[in-house]
Design a protein around this motif. Structure first.
Motif, PDB file in Angstrom:
ATOM      1  N   GLY A 139       0.820  -1.210   0.000  1.00 39.57           N
ATOM      2  CA  GLY A 139       0.000   0.000   0.000  1.00 39.57           C
ATOM      3  C   GLY A 139       0.852   1.257   0.000  1.00 39.57           C
ATOM      4  O   GLY A 139       0.468   2.286  -0.562  1.00 39.57           O
TER       5      GLY A 139
ATOM      6  N   TYR B  51       1.582   2.591  -3.493  1.00 45.08           N
ATOM      7  CA  TYR B  51       0.481   3.367  -4.074  1.00 45.08           C
ATOM      8  C   TYR B  51       0.312   4.691  -3.334  1.00 45.08           C
ATOM      9  O   TYR B  51      -0.018   5.712  -3.936  1.00 45.08           O
ATOM     10  CB  TYR B  51      -0.811   2.540  -4.060  1.00 45.08           C
ATOM     11  CG  TYR B  51      -0.669   1.323  -4.948  1.00 45.08           C
ATOM     12  CD1 TYR B  51      -0.882   1.415  -6.322  1.00 45.08           C
ATOM     13  CD2 TYR B  51      -0.228   0.101  -4.434  1.00 45.08           C
ATOM     14  CE1 TYR B  51      -0.697   0.314  -7.150  1.00 45.08           C
ATOM     15  CE2 TYR B  51      -0.036  -1.001  -5.256  1.00 45.08           C
ATOM     16  CZ  TYR B  51      -0.268  -0.885  -6.604  1.00 45.08           C
ATOM     17  OH  TYR B  51      -0.067  -1.969  -7.419  1.00 45.08           O
TER      18      TYR B  51
ATOM     19  N   ARG C 265       0.443   8.475   5.501  1.00 41.75           N
ATOM     20  CA  ARG C 265      -0.683   7.846   6.214  1.00 41.75           C
ATOM     21  C   ARG C 265      -1.911   8.745   6.344  1.00 41.75           C
ATOM     22  O   ARG C 265      -2.842   8.392   7.073  1.00 41.75           O
ATOM     23  CB  ARG C 265      -0.231   7.410   7.611  1.00 41.75           C
ATOM     24  CG  ARG C 265       0.840   6.353   7.595  1.00 41.75           C
ATOM     25  CD  ARG C 265       0.274   4.997   7.322  1.00 41.75           C
ATOM     26  NE  ARG C 265       1.290   3.975   7.142  1.00 41.75           N
ATOM     27  CZ  ARG C 265       1.067   2.827   6.540  1.00 41.75           C
ATOM     28  NH1 ARG C 265      -0.115   2.549   6.045  1.00 41.75           N
ATOM     29  NH2 ARG C 265       2.026   1.954   6.407  1.00 41.75           N
TER      30      ARG C 265
ATOM     31  N   GLY D 255      -1.349  -6.304   0.846  1.00 42.96           N
ATOM     32  CA  GLY D 255      -1.953  -5.358  -0.093  1.00 42.96           C
ATOM     33  C   GLY D 255      -3.372  -5.745  -0.442  1.00 42.96           C
ATOM     34  O   GLY D 255      -4.162  -6.131   0.434  1.00 42.96           O
TER      35      GLY D 255
ATOM     36  N   ASP E 126      -3.924  -7.185  -3.948  1.00 43.59           N
ATOM     37  CA  ASP E 126      -3.890  -8.107  -5.095  1.00 43.59           C
ATOM     38  C   ASP E 126      -2.680  -9.040  -5.022  1.00 43.59           C
ATOM     39  O   ASP E 126      -2.221  -9.537  -6.044  1.00 43.59           O
ATOM     40  CB  ASP E 126      -3.810  -7.300  -6.402  1.00 43.59           C
ATOM     41  CG  ASP E 126      -2.525  -6.491  -6.501  1.00 43.59           C
ATOM     42  OD1 ASP E 126      -1.886  -6.222  -5.454  1.00 43.59           O
ATOM     43  OD2 ASP E 126      -2.133  -6.149  -7.630  1.00 43.59           O
TER      44      ASP E 126
HETATM   45  O1  CDP Z   1      -3.582   1.054   5.161  1.00 44.70           O
HETATM   46  P1  CDP Z   1      -4.792   0.901   4.302  1.00 44.70           P
HETATM   47  O2  CDP Z   1      -5.279  -0.493   4.319  1.00 44.70           O
HETATM   48  O3  CDP Z   1      -5.817   1.950   4.559  1.00 44.70           O
HETATM   49  O4  CDP Z   1      -4.377   1.196   2.819  1.00 44.70           O
HETATM   50  P2  CDP Z   1      -3.084   0.747   2.045  1.00 44.70           P
HETATM   51  O5  CDP Z   1      -2.895  -0.729   2.208  1.00 44.70           O
HETATM   52  O6  CDP Z   1      -1.957   1.622   2.430  1.00 44.70           O
HETATM   53  O7  CDP Z   1      -3.484   1.000   0.529  1.00 44.70           O
HETATM   54  C1  CDP Z   1      -3.848   2.275   0.037  1.00 44.70           C
HETATM   55  C2  CDP Z   1      -4.517   2.094  -1.308  1.00 44.70           C
HETATM   56  O8  CDP Z   1      -3.560   1.560  -2.233  1.00 44.70           O
HETATM   57  C3  CDP Z   1      -5.674   1.097  -1.341  1.00 44.70           C
HETATM   58  O9  CDP Z   1      -6.925   1.664  -1.048  1.00 44.70           O
HETATM   59  C4  CDP Z   1      -5.627   0.553  -2.759  1.00 44.70           C
HETATM   60  O10 CDP Z   1      -6.358   1.360  -3.648  1.00 44.70           O
HETATM   61  C5  CDP Z   1      -4.160   0.659  -3.137  1.00 44.70           C
HETATM   62  N1  CDP Z   1      -3.477  -0.638  -3.131  1.00 44.70           N
HETATM   63  C6  CDP Z   1      -3.626  -1.471  -4.226  1.00 44.70           C
HETATM   64  O11 CDP Z   1      -4.355  -1.135  -5.150  1.00 44.70           O
HETATM   65  N2  CDP Z   1      -2.956  -2.636  -4.311  1.00 44.70           N
HETATM   66  C7  CDP Z   1      -2.159  -3.037  -3.320  1.00 44.70           C
HETATM   67  N3  CDP Z   1      -1.506  -4.191  -3.443  1.00 44.70           N
HETATM   68  C8  CDP Z   1      -2.014  -2.233  -2.167  1.00 44.70           C
HETATM   69  C9  CDP Z   1      -2.705  -1.029  -2.094  1.00 44.70           C
END
Ligand code: CDP
Length: 206
Positions: free
Chosen positions: A38, A41, A72, A111, A113
């Protein structure tokens, strides 16, 4: 049988389900490298908010971009989800994640995917989830704990909107891989969830 030289644990799930904590603890417990995908992204999202083209930002992303202090925030999370829907952005971040997963000594990646697209052959796949209200409560506590002033209702609507975007996108949408083990943490404290994950990974190691 001894430990394989590469051993990949894929942990997916929606925001604030507990996958970050579980991944860190699994990495420590089994001495695996850890990548919070994450953050990739979020880093592209932060650069996009600063005016860069997200596709270029993803193509030229450097590891130090993951150390930015502001990744964050809710604004960056929202933008991360927007740029994550772009196939070109995802494409530029693919090789780095796959290389990380295949490193000697093993790795855990978390993540959306990982079990479906990045590491479909992972040794262990977990899908960590919880209902939206519980997740919003946890994220709200986390953000207010950092001194941010934000309403619970706003956090809940952000979480729901991001779930919809992540589940609904064409390229690499978030879903549980068929062979992933589900951990629903709605009514579990974090120690119980970690213990369950540790037990599952341990069972796959020997
Ligand atoms: O910490 P939180 O779970 O809120 O979010 P994050 O894991 O930091 O991910 C942020 C955003 O990145 C997610 O809402 C996804 O849109 C994207 N993401 C993704 O598309 N594929 C991943 N493998 C990880 C994150």
């Amino acid at each position: 049988m001894g430990r394989q030289t590469t051993f990949t644990v894929a942990i997916d799930g929606p925001a604030a389900a507990g996958k970050g904590t579980i991944s860190k603890r699994i990495a420590e417990r089994f001495d695996l490298a850890h990548l919070d995908t994450g953050l990739l992204y979020r880093a592209v999202g932060a650069l996009s908010l600063a005016g860069q083209d997200p596709i270029e930002a993803a193509r030229t992303l450097v590891p130090s971009a993951l150390d930015r202090e502001d990744l964050r925030t809710p604004q960056v999370a929202k933008e991360a989800s927007q740029v994550a829907a772009m196939p070109e952005v995802r494409g530029h971040l693919l090789a780095f994640q796959r290389d990380f997963a295949r490193q000697e000594g093993g790795a855990v990646l978390d993540g959306r995917d990982i079990g479906t697209v990045i590491c479909p052959d992972a040794n262990v796949k977990l899908f960590v989830t919880a209902n939206a209200e519980v997740r919003a409560k946890r994220r709200h506590a986390e953000l207010t704990g950092k001194g941010l002033k934000i309403d619970y209702e706003r956090v809940l609507s952000d979480v729901i909107a991001r779930d919809q975007l992540d589940e609904g996108r064409q390229d690499a949408p978030m879903f549980k891989a068929e062979d992933a083990i589900l951990i629903d943490t709605s009514e579990m404290d974090i120690e119980t969830a970690v213990a369950k994950a540790v037990e599952i990974v341990a069972a796959h190691l020997d």
